[in-house]
Design a protein around this motif. Structure first.
Motif, PDB file in Angstrom:
ATOM      1  N   ILE A 147      63.743  42.777  47.271  1.00  0.00           N
ATOM      2  CA  ILE A 147      63.991  43.911  48.166  1.00  0.00           C
ATOM      3  C   ILE A 147      63.127  45.103  47.747  1.00  0.00           C
ATOM      4  O   ILE A 147      62.464  45.729  48.577  1.00  0.00           O
ATOM      5  CB  ILE A 147      65.491  44.279  48.163  1.00  0.00           C
ATOM      6  CG1 ILE A 147      66.286  43.157  48.827  1.00  0.00           C
ATOM      7  CG2 ILE A 147      65.723  45.593  48.895  1.00  0.00           C
ATOM      8  CD1 ILE A 147      67.767  43.209  48.585  1.00  0.00           C
ATOM      9  N   VAL A 148      63.107  45.380  46.424  1.00  0.00           N
ATOM     10  CA  VAL A 148      62.298  46.496  45.938  1.00  0.00           C
ATOM     11  C   VAL A 148      60.829  46.303  46.314  1.00  0.00           C
ATOM     12  O   VAL A 148      60.145  47.245  46.722  1.00  0.00           O
ATOM     13  CB  VAL A 148      62.449  46.631  44.403  1.00  0.00           C
ATOM     14  CG1 VAL A 148      61.377  47.547  43.828  1.00  0.00           C
ATOM     15  CG2 VAL A 148      63.842  47.168  44.067  1.00  0.00           C
ATOM     16  N   SER A 149      60.359  45.058  46.221  1.00  0.00           N
ATOM     17  CA  SER A 149      58.937  44.792  46.493  1.00  0.00           C
ATOM     18  C   SER A 149      58.558  45.257  47.895  1.00  0.00           C
ATOM     19  O   SER A 149      57.418  45.647  48.137  1.00  0.00           O
ATOM     20  CB  SER A 149      58.641  43.305  46.329  1.00  0.00           C
ATOM     21  OG  SER A 149      59.114  42.581  47.450  1.00  0.00           O
ATOM     22  N   GLN A 150      59.497  45.219  48.817  1.00  0.00           N
ATOM     23  CA  GLN A 150      59.160  45.579  50.196  1.00  0.00           C
ATOM     24  C   GLN A 150      59.253  47.077  50.459  1.00  0.00           C
ATOM     25  O   GLN A 150      58.906  47.552  51.538  1.00  0.00           O
ATOM     26  CB  GLN A 150      60.075  44.829  51.166  1.00  0.00           C
ATOM     27  CG  GLN A 150      59.975  43.327  51.031  1.00  0.00           C
ATOM     28  CD  GLN A 150      58.570  42.805  51.258  1.00  0.00           C
ATOM     29  OE1 GLN A 150      57.963  43.027  52.298  1.00  0.00           O
ATOM     30  NE2 GLN A 150      58.030  42.108  50.251  1.00  0.00           N
ATOM     31  N   THR A 151      59.754  47.839  49.458  1.00  0.00           N
ATOM     32  CA  THR A 151      59.842  49.279  49.679  1.00  0.00           C
ATOM     33  C   THR A 151      58.557  49.980  49.263  1.00  0.00           C
ATOM     34  O   THR A 151      58.365  51.146  49.565  1.00  0.00           O
ATOM     35  CB  THR A 151      61.014  49.890  48.865  1.00  0.00           C
ATOM     36  OG1 THR A 151      60.733  49.693  47.479  1.00  0.00           O
ATOM     37  CG2 THR A 151      62.324  49.226  49.216  1.00  0.00           C
ATOM     38  N   ILE A 152      57.668  49.273  48.536  1.00  0.00           N
ATOM     39  CA  ILE A 152      56.387  49.867  48.153  1.00  0.00           C
ATOM     40  C   ILE A 152      55.452  49.792  49.355  1.00  0.00           C
ATOM     41  O   ILE A 152      55.272  48.723  49.922  1.00  0.00           O
ATOM     42  CB  ILE A 152      55.767  49.102  46.973  1.00  0.00           C
ATOM     43  CG1 ILE A 152      56.731  49.093  45.793  1.00  0.00           C
ATOM     44  CG2 ILE A 152      54.433  49.701  46.587  1.00  0.00           C
ATOM     45  CD1 ILE A 152      56.345  48.114  44.721  1.00  0.00           C
ATOM     46  N   PRO A 153      54.859  50.915  49.755  1.00  0.00           N
ATOM     47  CA  PRO A 153      53.963  50.853  50.910  1.00  0.00           C
ATOM     48  C   PRO A 153      52.778  49.936  50.613  1.00  0.00           C
ATOM     49  O   PRO A 153      52.112  50.099  49.578  1.00  0.00           O
ATOM     50  CB  PRO A 153      53.489  52.301  51.093  1.00  0.00           C
ATOM     51  CG  PRO A 153      54.352  53.125  50.218  1.00  0.00           C
ATOM     52  CD  PRO A 153      54.961  52.259  49.194  1.00  0.00           C
ATOM     53  N   ILE A 154      52.550  48.985  51.480  1.00  0.00           N
ATOM     54  CA  ILE A 154      51.504  47.992  51.227  1.00  0.00           C
ATOM     55  C   ILE A 154      50.133  48.656  51.171  1.00  0.00           C
ATOM     56  O   ILE A 154      49.253  48.218  50.433  1.00  0.00           O
ATOM     57  CB  ILE A 154      51.558  46.875  52.295  1.00  0.00           C
ATOM     58  CG1 ILE A 154      50.639  45.711  51.914  1.00  0.00           C
ATOM     59  CG2 ILE A 154      51.206  47.377  53.667  1.00  0.00           C
ATOM     60  CD1 ILE A 154      51.057  44.990  50.667  1.00  0.00           C
ATOM     61  N   ILE A 155      49.973  49.761  51.919  1.00  0.00           N
ATOM     62  CA  ILE A 155      48.678  50.428  51.961  1.00  0.00           C
ATOM     63  C   ILE A 155      48.328  51.024  50.598  1.00  0.00           C
ATOM     64  O   ILE A 155      47.170  51.164  50.237  1.00  0.00           O
ATOM     65  CB  ILE A 155      48.682  51.505  53.075  1.00  0.00           C
ATOM     66  CG1 ILE A 155      47.270  51.867  53.507  1.00  0.00           C
ATOM     67  CG2 ILE A 155      49.459  52.729  52.673  1.00  0.00           C
ATOM     68  CD1 ILE A 155      46.716  50.923  54.529  1.00  0.00           C
ATOM     69  N   ALA A 156      49.396  51.321  49.793  1.00  0.00           N
ATOM     70  CA  ALA A 156      49.159  51.842  48.450  1.00  0.00           C
ATOM     71  C   ALA A 156      48.900  50.710  47.466  1.00  0.00           C
ATOM     72  O   ALA A 156      48.143  50.846  46.511  1.00  0.00           O
ATOM     73  CB  ALA A 156      50.372  52.652  47.993  1.00  0.00           C
ATOM     74  N   LEU A 157      49.533  49.581  47.725  1.00  0.00           N
ATOM     75  CA  LEU A 157      49.466  48.472  46.788  1.00  0.00           C
ATOM     76  C   LEU A 157      48.211  47.627  46.989  1.00  0.00           C
ATOM     77  O   LEU A 157      47.644  47.092  46.026  1.00  0.00           O
ATOM     78  CB  LEU A 157      50.712  47.603  46.962  1.00  0.00           C
ATOM     79  CG  LEU A 157      51.039  46.650  45.825  1.00  0.00           C
ATOM     80  CD1 LEU A 157      51.382  47.433  44.578  1.00  0.00           C
ATOM     81  CD2 LEU A 157      52.198  45.755  46.228  1.00  0.00           C
ATOM     82  N   ALA A 158      47.758  47.547  48.237  1.00  0.00           N
ATOM     83  CA  ALA A 158      46.648  46.648  48.560  1.00  0.00           C
ATOM     84  C   ALA A 158      45.392  46.921  47.718  1.00  0.00           C
ATOM     85  O   ALA A 158      44.821  45.972  47.169  1.00  0.00           O
ATOM     86  CB  ALA A 158      46.337  46.728  50.054  1.00  0.00           C
ATOM     87  N   PRO A 159      44.954  48.198  47.584  1.00  0.00           N
ATOM     88  CA  PRO A 159      43.752  48.427  46.765  1.00  0.00           C
ATOM     89  C   PRO A 159      43.925  47.949  45.332  1.00  0.00           C
ATOM     90  O   PRO A 159      43.003  47.393  44.739  1.00  0.00           O
ATOM     91  CB  PRO A 159      43.582  49.948  46.809  1.00  0.00           C
ATOM     92  CG  PRO A 159      44.351  50.404  47.980  1.00  0.00           C
ATOM     93  CD  PRO A 159      45.465  49.438  48.152  1.00  0.00           C
ATOM     94  N   MET A 160      45.142  48.144  44.765  1.00  0.00           N
ATOM     95  CA  MET A 160      45.401  47.703  43.385  1.00  0.00           C
ATOM     96  C   MET A 160      45.216  46.196  43.268  1.00  0.00           C
ATOM     97  O   MET A 160      44.585  45.706  42.333  1.00  0.00           O
ATOM     98  CB  MET A 160      46.846  48.017  42.969  1.00  0.00           C
ATOM     99  CG  MET A 160      47.306  49.402  43.268  1.00  0.00           C
ATOM    100  SD  MET A 160      46.377  50.585  42.338  1.00  0.00           S
ATOM    101  CE  MET A 160      46.990  52.082  43.071  1.00  0.00           C
ATOM    102  N   ILE A 161      45.807  45.483  44.212  1.00  0.00           N
ATOM    103  CA  ILE A 161      45.722  44.019  44.154  1.00  0.00           C
ATOM    104  C   ILE A 161      44.257  43.592  44.200  1.00  0.00           C
ATOM    105  O   ILE A 161      43.810  42.746  43.421  1.00  0.00           O
ATOM    106  CB  ILE A 161      46.514  43.399  45.333  1.00  0.00           C
ATOM    107  CG1 ILE A 161      48.014  43.675  45.163  1.00  0.00           C
ATOM    108  CG2 ILE A 161      46.255  41.892  45.422  1.00  0.00           C
ATOM    109  CD1 ILE A 161      48.867  43.196  46.317  1.00  0.00           C
ATOM    110  N   ILE A 162      43.503  44.236  45.100  1.00  0.00           N
ATOM    111  CA  ILE A 162      42.101  43.839  45.254  1.00  0.00           C
ATOM    112  C   ILE A 162      41.301  44.162  43.991  1.00  0.00           C
ATOM    113  O   ILE A 162      40.532  43.325  43.501  1.00  0.00           O
ATOM    114  CB  ILE A 162      41.504  44.517  46.498  1.00  0.00           C
ATOM    115  CG1 ILE A 162      42.110  43.852  47.735  1.00  0.00           C
ATOM    116  CG2 ILE A 162      39.991  44.399  46.524  1.00  0.00           C
ATOM    117  CD1 ILE A 162      41.931  44.598  49.008  1.00  0.00           C
ATOM    118  N   VAL A 163      41.549  45.360  43.436  1.00  0.00           N
ATOM    119  CA  VAL A 163      40.807  45.769  42.236  1.00  0.00           C
ATOM    120  C   VAL A 163      41.146  44.846  41.065  1.00  0.00           C
ATOM    121  O   VAL A 163      40.265  44.344  40.367  1.00  0.00           O
ATOM    122  CB  VAL A 163      41.131  47.241  41.880  1.00  0.00           C
ATOM    123  CG1 VAL A 163      40.630  47.574  40.478  1.00  0.00           C
ATOM    124  CG2 VAL A 163      40.522  48.173  42.910  1.00  0.00           C
TER     125      VAL A 163
END
Lengths: 305, 265
Positions: free
Chosen positions: A145-161
């Protein structure tokens, strides 16, 4: 027949509102262009026009209204401009062309599908674990549930980097972002589905002295199918959003997300809108396809009449 | 009358006690239950709701664990009997799997118990004939009426070789006419299969019509107030319900139920 009429009515209403909205949105730009071309514009000074409201401007310069639907770079493109752009970039372009929407759509679709498969697999595995283990129920569910509260737009660059730094690039990072969004509805739906058999059904299996795995394969899994398909439809739409978001921060050169980004760099609103529509149509097709599979499977199982 | 009673009883309860711990304090569901059921008997448990009749049946099936006393099924503990698949259980709702055809539903216990597929087919054919559902093997549950679904669920309980059949208000949700018909069929089935049947009901005519032994129970705490050995013959047409013997047994059951309620009201 009635349904078709209703759908067409709604569609017509949207198109009318859209055309109407183009007038105030684009009138200032049009008047500036018209003035340069030598036409009489009311009021004549650009400074006065800036302070006026758009509807008043349109009423004062009714002759300019048709031009609001024909601008090169409108703030809001008219429906037919988007339609023509889509036609030109799909049917009239070779699909290998960098300007073909089908090419870009395919790039996004392949990441979506890979992400969807990963997300669905992960979701089902987690759901099975959660249903069978109290420890997992208590420990995994809150994190999901917590994982879905993080805005994906903020997380996406981290994952890619992070993935880039360990040498993973291309379709995989996009698919992972896509899976990140799609596993959640599958977990929630499957947990509910696997828990849907009532106490009597479980008692019945107990009277047969059935093992846990027999209970899973013969009762819980088939009972969860309607829930699974509902989740898959939500999950696949989320997957597509994930894949597009995954294309934004990298400045990717291909994909619907790249198309959106390029369009906004160069003020090509028509291109942005046609990419948006391409994404919407793609999502509708995916959900529709899943609906078709759902009906076929449930009918063959005897659960739909 | 019952010569079987001289052999070892199929179900035997002695001083059986069961207390549920709930948030509102303990509930005494069964108290000092003593009962002996011989092979081939048809035993009905009757009483108002909360009298523990279903709980007692669930204890026999090892779906509940008694907190005191002793209970044996086929000379074993209930749980051993369950592991040996000693009984078939029929619930109030048919509980057929909607994704399985009638034949596949009946095969469910057979699949779980590892019967060969040829054996499964043969048994499905046999039990469908027993419950008068030939020709429906390929139908899905929603294509059948409620009474037919319940018959299919009885067939499912008969498919494997359990010599005890436990039925928890199996016809409770059906209308009177269907219920009469199914009662008649159940008696025929019992006569053919010679199984021991435990049957929970809250209908006096149903209990008297079906049973060789009627166990009257009363609530708070759940206990047995009367055990009536029925004087009715084994052969029972539906109109036996108008005979004086039948009415007399029904009267005694009603008296037992009233007595059980007396110290409560």
């Amino acid at each position: 027949m009635k349904q078709i009429v209703a759908v067409l009515t709604v569609l017509a209403a949207i198109v009318i509102v859209w055309y109407a909205a183009c007038i105030p949105m684009n009138i200032k730009g049009v008047l500036t262009e018209q003035e340069r071309a030598g036409a009489e514009v009311q009021p004549p000074s650009a400074k006065d026009r800036r302070d006026m409201d758009e509807i008043g401007l349109a009423l004062n310069n009714a002759f300019a209204i048709p031009a609001t639907w024909e601008q090169e770079r409108p703030r809001l493109p008219a429906p037919h401009q988007v339609a023509i752009e889509m036609w030109e970039t799909t049917v009239q372009k070779k699909i290998t062309s960098k300007r073909s929407l089908i090419y870009h759509g395919w790039v996004t679709l392949s990441a979506t599908m890979l992400g969807f498969v990963i997300g669905t697999g992960l979701g089902i595995l987690l759901a099975v674990g959660i249903v069978h283990s109290r420890v997992m129920d208590l420990s995994v569910m809150p994190w999901a549930i917590v994982s879905q509260t993080i805005p994906i737009i903020a997380l996406a660059p981290m994952i890619i980097v992070v993935l880039y730094s360990v040498g993973v690039q291309g379709i995989i990072p996009k698919a992972i972002i896509s899976a990140y969004l799609s596993f959640f509805p599958v977990v929630v739906g499957m947990v509910k589905g696997l828990r849907s058999p009532d106490a009597m059904q479980l008692d019945l299996l107990r009277t047969y002295n059935a093992s846990r795995s027999q209970g899973f394969w013969k009762l819980r899994l088939p009972a969860s199918m309607p829930y699974l398909f509902t989740s898959l439809k939500i999950g696949v739409a989320a997957s597509l959003v994930g894949a597009i978001v995954g294309e934004l921060p990298t400045g990717a050169v291909a994909g619907l997300g790249a198309r959106l980004l390029a369009g906004s760099y160069y003020g090509q609103t028509v291109q942005i809108w046609s990419a948006l529509f391409a994404a919407a149509i793609l999502a509708a097709c995916l959900v529709g396809l899943l609906g078709l599979i759902e009906r076929t499977v449930l009918k063959r199982m005897g659960m739909a009449q | 009358m019952n010569t079987e009673n001289t052999t070892q009883p199929v179900i035997e309860a002695r001083q059986l006690d069961l207390t549920f711990q709930t948030n509102d304090g303990p509930i005494h569901a069964l108290k000092d239950v003593n009962l002996s059921v011989g092979k081939g008997e048809f035993v009905s448990f009757i009483g108002p709701s909360g009298c523990g009749k279903t709980t007692f049946l669930r204890c026999i099936a090892a779906l509940e664990t008694p907190t005191g006393g002793s209970l044996t099924v086929n000379g074993m503990t209930p749980d051993e009997a369950r592991r040996n698949r000693a009984y078939g259980y029929v619930f109030q709702a048919a509980g057929l799997y909607p994704w399985r055809t009638i034949a596949k539903n009946i095969k469910l216990p057979l699949e779980i118990m590892g019967y060969s597929s040829a054996e499964q087919d043969e048994r499905v054919k046999k039990v469908l004939e027993l419950v008068d559902l030939e020709g429906f093997e390929g139908k899905f549950p929603w294509q059948l009426s409620g009474g037919m679904q319940q018959r299919a669920s009885i067939a499912r309980a008969l498919a494997f070789d359990a010599d005890i059949l436990l039925m928890d208000e199996p016809f409770g949700a059906l209308d009177e006419i269907v219920r009469d018909h199914l009662n008649e069929q159940l008696l025929a089935l019992w006569a053919r299969t010679e199984k021991t049947i435990g049957f929970v009901t809250h209908s006096i005519p149903e209990a008297v019509y079906l049973s060789t032994k009627i166990v009257v129970m009363s609530p708070r705490p759940g206990r047995i107030t009367d055990v009536i050995d029925s004087p009715l013959p084994k052969e029972r047409p539906l109109d036996i319900r108008d005979t004086p013997e039948f009415i007399e047994v029904a009267h005694r059951v009603r008296e037992g139920l009233r007595a059980g309620h007396g110290d409560d009201v």
